[in-house]
Design an enzyme around this catalytic site. Structure first.
Site, PDB file in Angstrom:
ATOM      1  N   HIS A 280       0.874  -1.188   0.000  1.00  0.00           N
ATOM      2  CA  HIS A 280       0.000   0.000   0.000  1.00  0.00           C
ATOM      3  C   HIS A 280       0.904   1.229   0.000  1.00  0.00           C
ATOM      4  CE1 HIS A 280      -3.444   2.446   0.582  1.00  0.00           C
ATOM      5  NE2 HIS A 280      -3.773   2.158   1.826  1.00  0.00           N
ATOM      6  N   HIS A 319      -2.349  -2.365  -9.764  1.00  0.00           N
ATOM      7  CA  HIS A 319      -3.303  -1.776  -8.826  1.00  0.00           C
ATOM      8  C   HIS A 319      -4.555  -2.622  -8.824  1.00  0.00           C
ATOM      9  CE1 HIS A 319      -5.791   1.258  -6.858  1.00  0.00           C
ATOM     10  NE2 HIS A 319      -4.656   1.802  -6.487  1.00  0.00           N
ATOM     11  N   ASP A 375       2.792   5.396  -6.839  1.00  0.00           N
ATOM     12  CA  ASP A 375       4.058   5.293  -6.103  1.00  0.00           C
ATOM     13  C   ASP A 375       5.276   5.135  -6.988  1.00  0.00           C
ATOM     14  OD1 ASP A 375       3.129   5.562  -3.502  1.00  0.00           O
ATOM     15  OD2 ASP A 375       2.354   3.519  -3.526  1.00  0.00           O
TER      16      ASP A 375
HETATM   17  N1  ACO Z   1       4.803  -6.957 -10.672  1.00  0.00           N
HETATM   18  C1  ACO Z   1       4.679  -8.159 -11.280  1.00  0.00           C
HETATM   19  N2  ACO Z   1       3.536  -8.852 -11.352  1.00  0.00           N
HETATM   20  C2  ACO Z   1       2.464  -8.311 -10.758  1.00  0.00           C
HETATM   21  C3  ACO Z   1       2.498  -7.054 -10.102  1.00  0.00           C
HETATM   22  C4  ACO Z   1       3.732  -6.365 -10.082  1.00  0.00           C
HETATM   23  N3  ACO Z   1       3.850  -5.179  -9.494  1.00  0.00           N
HETATM   24  N4  ACO Z   1       1.282  -6.768  -9.604  1.00  0.00           N
HETATM   25  C5  ACO Z   1       0.500  -7.786  -9.932  1.00  0.00           C
HETATM   26  N5  ACO Z   1       1.211  -8.730 -10.634  1.00  0.00           N
HETATM   27  C6  ACO Z   1       0.694  -9.953 -11.225  1.00  0.00           C
HETATM   28  C7  ACO Z   1       0.442 -11.017 -10.167  1.00  0.00           C
HETATM   29  O1  ACO Z   1       1.578 -11.836  -9.979  1.00  0.00           O
HETATM   30  C8  ACO Z   1      -0.723 -11.755 -10.760  1.00  0.00           C
HETATM   31  O2  ACO Z   1      -0.227 -12.614 -11.773  1.00  0.00           O
HETATM   32  P1  ACO Z   1      -0.883 -14.063 -12.010  1.00  0.00           P
HETATM   33  O3  ACO Z   1      -2.299 -13.776 -12.472  1.00  0.00           O
HETATM   34  O4  ACO Z   1      -0.038 -14.706 -13.020  1.00  0.00           O
HETATM   35  O5  ACO Z   1      -0.852 -14.750 -10.671  1.00  0.00           O
HETATM   36  C9  ACO Z   1      -1.533 -10.667 -11.439  1.00  0.00           C
HETATM   37  O6  ACO Z   1      -0.571  -9.648 -11.784  1.00  0.00           O
HETATM   38  C10 ACO Z   1      -2.629 -10.062 -10.579  1.00  0.00           C
HETATM   39  O7  ACO Z   1      -2.040  -9.648  -9.356  1.00  0.00           O
HETATM   40  P2  ACO Z   1      -2.784  -9.629  -7.968  1.00  0.00           P
HETATM   41  O8  ACO Z   1      -1.776  -9.721  -6.883  1.00  0.00           O
HETATM   42  O9  ACO Z   1      -3.890 -10.645  -7.984  1.00  0.00           O
HETATM   43  O10 ACO Z   1      -3.447  -8.220  -8.009  1.00  0.00           O
HETATM   44  P3  ACO Z   1      -4.019  -7.432  -6.767  1.00  0.00           P
HETATM   45  O11 ACO Z   1      -5.104  -6.582  -7.286  1.00  0.00           O
HETATM   46  O12 ACO Z   1      -4.348  -8.363  -5.653  1.00  0.00           O
HETATM   47  O13 ACO Z   1      -2.785  -6.560  -6.273  1.00  0.00           O
HETATM   48  C11 ACO Z   1      -1.282  -4.823  -5.912  1.00  0.00           C
HETATM   49  C12 ACO Z   1      -2.658  -5.214  -6.455  1.00  0.00           C
HETATM   50  C13 ACO Z   1      -1.134  -5.269  -4.465  1.00  0.00           C
HETATM   51  C14 ACO Z   1      -1.154  -3.290  -5.939  1.00  0.00           C
HETATM   52  C15 ACO Z   1      -0.193  -5.474  -6.803  1.00  0.00           C
HETATM   53  O14 ACO Z   1      -0.326  -5.033  -8.139  1.00  0.00           O
HETATM   54  C16 ACO Z   1       1.206  -5.215  -6.284  1.00  0.00           C
HETATM   55  O15 ACO Z   1       1.698  -5.944  -5.412  1.00  0.00           O
HETATM   56  N6  ACO Z   1       1.923  -4.149  -6.821  1.00  0.00           N
HETATM   57  C17 ACO Z   1       3.224  -3.820  -6.333  1.00  0.00           C
HETATM   58  C18 ACO Z   1       3.099  -3.024  -5.053  1.00  0.00           C
HETATM   59  C19 ACO Z   1       2.608  -1.606  -5.276  1.00  0.00           C
HETATM   60  O16 ACO Z   1       3.101  -0.898  -6.144  1.00  0.00           O
HETATM   61  N7  ACO Z   1       1.634  -1.182  -4.445  1.00  0.00           N
HETATM   62  C20 ACO Z   1       1.107   0.168  -4.477  1.00  0.00           C
HETATM   63  C21 ACO Z   1      -0.309   0.176  -4.916  1.00  0.00           C
HETATM   64  S1  ACO Z   1      -0.892   1.842  -5.003  1.00  0.00           S
HETATM   65  C22 ACO Z   1      -1.181   2.248  -3.398  1.00  0.00           C
HETATM   66  O17 ACO Z   1      -1.539   1.460  -2.555  1.00  0.00           O
HETATM   67  C23 ACO Z   1      -1.009   3.621  -3.040  1.00  0.00           C
END
Ligand code: ACO
Length: 440
Positions: A280, A319, A375
């Protein structure tokens, strides 16, 4: 067929219904649809027998559950749209300032001149903190993470403002709102100064909100601090961009904790704790660590390859809601140029740009609709301005306080809300008898 449960709003829209046929019993149910939702409680009537609890939904992480009706923030994740109270984020970033936007988020309308002046006066005259909070701050280790200090000290404020427990009194809520928005920068700046071993700088009521924050952070021996106008503007825009984001993890924490009717300081401490995590508000800190790990533009392809192989994530990408470019990231990218004109280019920007370029043309990221989020670039600006990475989530928590309070206020005044208490699917043991230790 059983009658639909009587919710006024759902009845008026009764033309739209969902028909469910239960194959177990052959019974047919008609559930009203309103605002693109069915009431989860309407499913409870679907039973196989009288002693059946009734059907529930199973929705880990609230992937498809609307927790509330809200009028604060609108996001269209597919189109990359973000609006506070109907106003596009791009217009607010260009034309408004943080305190005006905070007023808009909290009270629903842009303030008139007199409302604005009164609001600024009320915030500005609530920036000081009790001297004992300063002592509490002193008790932290020199390398304590400032976010831990913020979480602790904002919770401690509830012990100083015991009137805050009157959460059903609008006047009390108003007062705590001034205090929270006024004092968060002071707590943040004091945490920063503590980590440097520098004397605390008290708020200066002659300065604007961001300029005063900068003064508390960076003033040395000069009688009056003069903020760099480019930095002050950049920080103010970043505050606008971070002020609210509808039902995110920390807003959900704020609503959930607040639903027990605890005071807002305790609830904000919980919301800030939720924000602290790397998935987050801690993500911008994680982005900078990631850029350090990548090290150079030449290493970008290998890094992307390793992310695709499942070794960590591309931080600052992806996201839950945005399946398009985060509109805040677009504004921040422009802002970065203005700040780098003053500070000189942050060499990590080239690594970030290359990561973005490769990721946005790579099948893995395209298929999963992973775009830069707020971010991805904000940390680069913060670092160029002289903030250590540990301060990044703290900088997020200051403006988000306005959003948390707006969400809390909305929750408290919504007659449909109750204490947040989800159900579970119990898959553990059935009853079994205690076994004496000697017999295990
Ligand atoms: N890098 C690589 N792969 C990713 C990323 C990433 N940053 N984010 C998601 N994926 C992939 C997952 O591995 C998954 O792949 P799969 O379908 O093969 O298993 C798919 O994309 C979907 O990902 P989820 O984790 O199910 O998506 P979710 O909606 O639960 O997560 C989140 C969203 C937590 C923001 C995620 O994208 C992430 O971890 N990003 C990196 C952390 C980040 O930048 N957070 C800031 C968010 S903005 C904020 O809170 C202010």
């Amino acid at each position: 067929m059983q009658d639909a449960i009587a919710y006024p709003e759902y009845q008026t829209m009764a033309a739209e219904t969902l028909t469910i046929v239960d194959n177990r019993t052959g019974k047919k149910y008609e559930l009203p649809i309103a605002n693109g939702t069915i009431k989860a409680l309407d499913l409870r009537q679907i039973k196989v027998s009288d002693d059946d609890f009734g059907l529930m939904t199973y929705d880990p992480a609230f992937m498809n559950t609307a927790l509330c009706k809200s009028k604060v923030t609108f996001i269209d994740g597919d189109k990359g749209i973000l609006r506070y109270r109907g106003y596009p984020i791009e217009q607010l970033a260009e034309k408004s300032n943080f305190l005006e936007t905070a007023y808009l988020i909290l009270y629903g309308e842009l303030p008139t001149k007199s409302q604005y002046d009164e609001w600024v006066h009320n915030i500005t005259t609530h920036t000081l903190i009790h001297e004992n909070i300063k002592k509490l701050m002193d008790g932290f280790h020199y390398d304590a993470h400032p976010m831990g200090m913020i979480i602790s000290t904002v919770a401690a404020l509830s012990t100083f403002y015991t009137d805050a427990k009157h959460i059903h009194d609008p006047q009390s809520r108003r007062k705590q709102t001034f205090r929270l928005i006024g004092k968060m920068p002071t707590l943040a700046a004091f945490a920063f100064r503590h980590s440097l071993g520098r004397p605390y700088v008290y708020p200066d009521n002659n300065l604007g909100y961001t300029e005063n924050f900068m003064s508390m952070l960076w003033k040395m021996t000069e009688p009056e601090y003069t903020a760099n106008p480019v930095f002050a503007k950049a920080l103010d825009v970043l505050f606008i961009l971070h002020a609210d984001h509808e039902q995110n993890c920390s807003a959900n924490a704020m609503r959930g904790i607040g639903s027990s009717f605890v005071d807002p300081y305790s609830a904000i401490a919980g919301a800030a704790a939720a924000l602290y995590g790397p998935l987050h508000g801690g993500a911008n800190e994680a982005v900078l660590h990631m850029l350090d790990e990548v090290g150079s533009v030449a290493n970008v392809p290998a890094f992307i390859k390793s992310v695709k192989e499942g070794n960590g994530r591309l931080m600052g990408f992806g996201h839950r809601v945005y399946k398009n470019y985060d509109p805040r990231a677009k504004v921040i990218k422009q802002l970065a140029d203005e700040v780098f004109d003053v500070t000189g280019r942050n060499p990590k920007l080239d690594i970030a740009l290359e990561l973005e370029r490769i990721a946005l043309s790579d099948e893995y990221f395209i298929k999963r609709k992973l775009y830069p989020n707020v971010d991805f670039y904000s940390g680069l600006i913060y670092q160029a301005m002289g903030f250590p990475v540990e301060m990044f989530p703290v900088l997020f928590s200051i403006p988000r306080t306005a959003g948390w309070i707006a969400q809390w206020e909305e929750m408290l005044t919504d007659e449909e809300q109750k204490i947040a208490r989800p159900r579970q699917v119990y898959l553990g043991y059935d009853t079994r008898d205690y076994v004496a230790m000697s017999k295990r």
